[in-house]
Scaffold this motif. Structure first.
Motif, PDB file in Angstrom:
ATOM      1  N   PRO A 407      19.999 -26.897  -8.072  1.00 31.70           N
ATOM      2  CA  PRO A 407      19.055 -25.831  -8.409  1.00 31.70           C
ATOM      3  C   PRO A 407      19.412 -24.507  -7.740  1.00 31.70           C
ATOM      4  O   PRO A 407      18.854 -23.471  -8.097  1.00 31.70           O
ATOM      5  CB  PRO A 407      17.710 -26.372  -7.895  1.00 31.70           C
ATOM      6  CG  PRO A 407      18.081 -27.305  -6.798  1.00 31.70           C
ATOM      7  CD  PRO A 407      19.392 -27.916  -7.194  1.00 31.70           C
ATOM      8  N   VAL A 408      20.313 -24.534  -6.758  1.00 33.77           N
ATOM      9  CA  VAL A 408      20.747 -23.317  -6.064  1.00 33.77           C
ATOM     10  C   VAL A 408      22.088 -22.883  -6.630  1.00 33.77           C
ATOM     11  O   VAL A 408      23.067 -23.624  -6.580  1.00 33.77           O
ATOM     12  CB  VAL A 408      20.860 -23.548  -4.541  1.00 33.77           C
ATOM     13  CG1 VAL A 408      21.380 -22.294  -3.844  1.00 33.77           C
ATOM     14  CG2 VAL A 408      19.504 -23.945  -3.958  1.00 33.77           C
ATOM     15  N   GLY A 440      13.700 -24.631  -6.800  1.00 38.60           N
ATOM     16  CA  GLY A 440      13.985 -24.139  -8.143  1.00 38.60           C
ATOM     17  C   GLY A 440      12.826 -23.446  -8.823  1.00 38.60           C
ATOM     18  O   GLY A 440      12.576 -23.661 -10.018  1.00 38.60           O
ATOM     19  N   GLN A 441      12.109 -22.614  -8.095  1.00 38.51           N
ATOM     20  CA  GLN A 441      10.950 -21.916  -8.661  1.00 38.51           C
ATOM     21  C   GLN A 441      11.306 -20.545  -9.234  1.00 38.51           C
ATOM     22  O   GLN A 441      10.427 -19.784  -9.627  1.00 38.51           O
ATOM     23  CB  GLN A 441       9.870 -21.773  -7.581  1.00 38.51           C
ATOM     24  CG  GLN A 441       9.339 -23.127  -7.106  1.00 38.51           C
ATOM     25  CD  GLN A 441       8.367 -23.009  -5.957  1.00 38.51           C
ATOM     26  OE1 GLN A 441       8.277 -21.963  -5.314  1.00 38.51           O
ATOM     27  NE2 GLN A 441       7.629 -24.085  -5.694  1.00 38.51           N
ATOM     28  N   GLY A 442      12.597 -20.223  -9.243  1.00 36.75           N
ATOM     29  CA  GLY A 442      13.033 -18.987  -9.859  1.00 36.75           C
ATOM     30  C   GLY A 442      12.905 -17.751  -8.988  1.00 36.75           C
ATOM     31  O   GLY A 442      13.119 -16.633  -9.460  1.00 36.75           O
ATOM     32  N   LYS A 443      12.602 -17.926  -7.721  1.00 37.23           N
ATOM     33  CA  LYS A 443      12.468 -16.787  -6.811  1.00 37.23           C
ATOM     34  C   LYS A 443      13.799 -16.516  -6.125  1.00 37.23           C
ATOM     35  O   LYS A 443      14.579 -17.428  -5.866  1.00 37.23           O
ATOM     36  CB  LYS A 443      11.392 -17.063  -5.762  1.00 37.23           C
ATOM     37  CG  LYS A 443       9.989 -17.224  -6.343  1.00 37.23           C
ATOM     38  CD  LYS A 443       8.974 -17.524  -5.248  1.00 37.23           C
ATOM     39  CE  LYS A 443       7.571 -17.696  -5.839  1.00 37.23           C
ATOM     40  NZ  LYS A 443       6.586 -18.028  -4.790  1.00 37.23           N
ATOM     41  N   ILE A 448      11.437 -14.615  -1.375  1.00 37.06           N
ATOM     42  CA  ILE A 448      10.896 -15.654  -0.494  1.00 37.06           C
ATOM     43  C   ILE A 448      10.693 -15.104   0.920  1.00 37.06           C
ATOM     44  O   ILE A 448       9.669 -15.349   1.562  1.00 37.06           O
ATOM     45  CB  ILE A 448      11.835 -16.877  -0.470  1.00 37.06           C
ATOM     46  CG1 ILE A 448      11.871 -17.537  -1.853  1.00 37.06           C
ATOM     47  CG2 ILE A 448      11.388 -17.893   0.573  1.00 37.06           C
ATOM     48  CD1 ILE A 448      12.947 -18.581  -2.024  1.00 37.06           C
ATOM     49  N   VAL A 449      11.665 -14.348   1.410  1.00 35.99           N
ATOM     50  CA  VAL A 449      11.554 -13.751   2.741  1.00 35.99           C
ATOM     51  C   VAL A 449      10.346 -12.833   2.820  1.00 35.99           C
ATOM     52  O   VAL A 449       9.569 -12.852   3.793  1.00 35.99           O
ATOM     53  CB  VAL A 449      12.840 -12.973   3.093  1.00 35.99           C
ATOM     54  CG1 VAL A 449      12.646 -12.133   4.358  1.00 35.99           C
ATOM     55  CG2 VAL A 449      14.001 -13.936   3.286  1.00 35.99           C
TER      56      VAL A 449
END
Length: 519
Positions: A407-408, A440-443, A448-449
């Protein structure tokens, strides 16, 4: 394009188990060496003929394997070896069968140029002598999935001989160290595959699918220079990487067997000379064909194929049609970078350890992932190597995922490493960000930071206040620091980081603490 496999042929005179007693080694079966009649591996794993001179009781002796391999690799080609029928994995049964594949009377073989070029390139990559003239033979055996009753192969004079494969293996007690070994290659030959028998136990019948009949195979015969399953696995893995780099085979495979034989022998059983296939559902090999009887393949020259003649630059006729001849030197010039050279380049270019280069190549898709991250980040290569091999690969293994299923993406990891490199986040916070990316939330890493307030504290005054509060609240630890206890300063640093929710730079914390404590 076909989904190619490697098939391991393990003929009786090339494999043996030996038991070791009183400093001597006793081999079960005959001495290994060149043989004229080599049994053929029909599925993922194949023939075994291991006999015991005596039958020792369980646990009485230590077994040692003597391993030689015959490996059948399906050639990446759009059509079959001797016909124009298409090669396509999982096509409907019997939908890709020419008249020749079905052995109808009056049909003749026409040699596939692509398969010959694949064999020559493989021979060159494996340090073989390429025979300027090679011959085709008929090998007779009678199975339901072999319509002609014989297989066209190269028994007398194969296309390549006398090569060697260099592979590396980790030292058992020091997994971080690798040692290089070599296994001799007796020969490489072209041969056609058989069809596939489909056993329907429910209806007690066997159906035949001839889609695979006539597909081109490379048979690579290794001398019995291997001494354990681990060596065999590493040698075959290196061969896989070479075939994949050349594009001559997709080279997917499964490997399993030695422990089963040891268990069979120690329980008083006998290892039969048989063809075995690998059952993916059971995770083990299962009997496929009995090979106990002496095989008489009645080899004879193939009357419908002339000798295969190859040329080099010096022997190429001036009026030769480039579509009708094959130039060995031209194919040599087309060889891509091979795995050994790739590893050496990685070590030289990025300063990584040799064992790291092996891991990058051994995991399918991992090298490409690593190189894409390198292209997109300004972080130093050693840091990229560390994150890819430790963090990224760890998460893949945890969830049993392939690199292609991650997912990354390389771009997401590159962005995170840039944040870390610019000291926008701490190492601990970066690991939290990676964990969120893995969901894998698309952010993006930056999002996120920002959302979770994981950025490093930029306010030095606020950090100094945290350090002072920590000093005031832990007088005993401060006293230990002043007594030069090396663990005490680290404890203080940890306390400050905890108070900052891991947002403070440990190096800056240490600098402020040492200044306040006058160290």
């Amino acid at each position: 394009m076909a989904a190619s496999v490697l098939r391991l042929g393990i003929p009786g005179r090339r494999w043996a188990l030996a038991w070791i007693d009183g400093g001597s080694r006793h081999r079960s079966g005959t001495q290994p060496g060149p043989t004229s009649n080599r049994a053929r591996g029909q599925s993922s794993v194949a023939q075994l003929s291991l006999r015991t001179a005596q039958k020792p009781r369980k646990g009485e002796h230590k077994w040692a394997a003597v391993v030689g391999l015959e490996i059948h690799a399906q050639i990446c080609s759009n059509s079959k070896l001797f016909s124009g029928a298409q090669v396509c994995f999982a096509a409907p049964p019997n939908s890709l069968v020419s008249f020749f594949d079905a052995s109808l009377p009056g049909t003749l073989p026409v040699l596939n140029r692509r398969c010959v070029e694949a064999a020559v390139m493989t021979g060159l990559a494996l340090n073989c002598h390429i025979n300027r003239k090679s011959l085709f033979d008929r090998k007779h055996y009678f199975y339901a999935d072999l319509p002609a009753g014989y297989q066209i192969t190269q028994q007398r004079l194969p296309i390549a001989t006398h090569g060697h494969l260099t592979y590396s293996i980790c030292i058992r007690k020091k997994q971080s160290q690798v040692t290089t070994k070599t296994v001799r290659i007796k020969q490489i030959q072209l041969e056609q595959d058989s069809g596939k028998s489909l056993h329907d136990d429910l209806r007690s019948q066997t159906l035949i699918d001839l889609n695979r009949a006539g597909v081109g195979l490379l048979e690579v015969v290794l001398e019995p220079d291997l001494c354990c399953g681990e060596e065999a696995a590493m040698a075959v893995r290196e061969l896989q990487l070479i075939l994949q780099a050349l594009g001559t085979s997709q080279a997917n495979m499964a490997d399993y067997e030695i422990q089963r034989q040891i268990t069979e022998l120690e329980n008083g059983g006998e290892v039969l000379n048989e063809t075995r296939s690998f059952d993916y559902k059971l995770g083990c090999t299962v009997p496929m064909r009995d090979k106990e009887g002496k095989q008489d393949y009645r080899f004879m020259p193939e009357p419908n194929l002339p000798p295969l003649v190859l040329y080099d630059t010096t022997s190429l006729p001036s009026d030769a049609d480039s579509q009708q001849v094959i130039n060995i030197d031209q194919l040599r010039d087309m060889l891509p970078e091979l795995p050994s050279a790739t590893r050496e380049r990685l070590v030289q270019q990025y300063g990584m350890l040799p064992e790291h280069s092996f891991t990058l190549l051994n995991e399918v898709g991992l090298l490409e992932f690593f190189q894409n991250v390198i292209k997109e980040t300004r972080a130093e290569p050693k840091k990229v190597t560390n994150w890819v091999l430790n963090t990224f690969l760890y998460y893949l293994k945890q969830q049993n995922l392939a690199v292609s299923e991650s997912p990354v993406t390389p771009g997401a990891l590159a962005e995170l490493l840039d944040l870390l490199d610019s000291k926008a986040v701490s190492s601990a916070a970066a690991k939290q960000v990676f964990e969120e990316l893995w969901k894998g939330q698309g952010k993006t890493a930056a999002q996120i930071v920002s959302e979770q307030q994981l950025g490093l504290m930029q306010d030095r005054e606020a950090l100094e206040q945290l350090c002072q509060a920590t000093i005031d609240g832990h007088p005993q630890t401060v006293m230990d620091v002043k007594k030069r206890n090396p663990k005490a300063i680290n404890k203080l640093i940890g306390l400050v980081r905890k108070a900052s929710l891991s947002r403070a730079d440990p190096a800056l914390i240490k600098e402020i603490l040492e200044k306040k404590l006058s160290l």
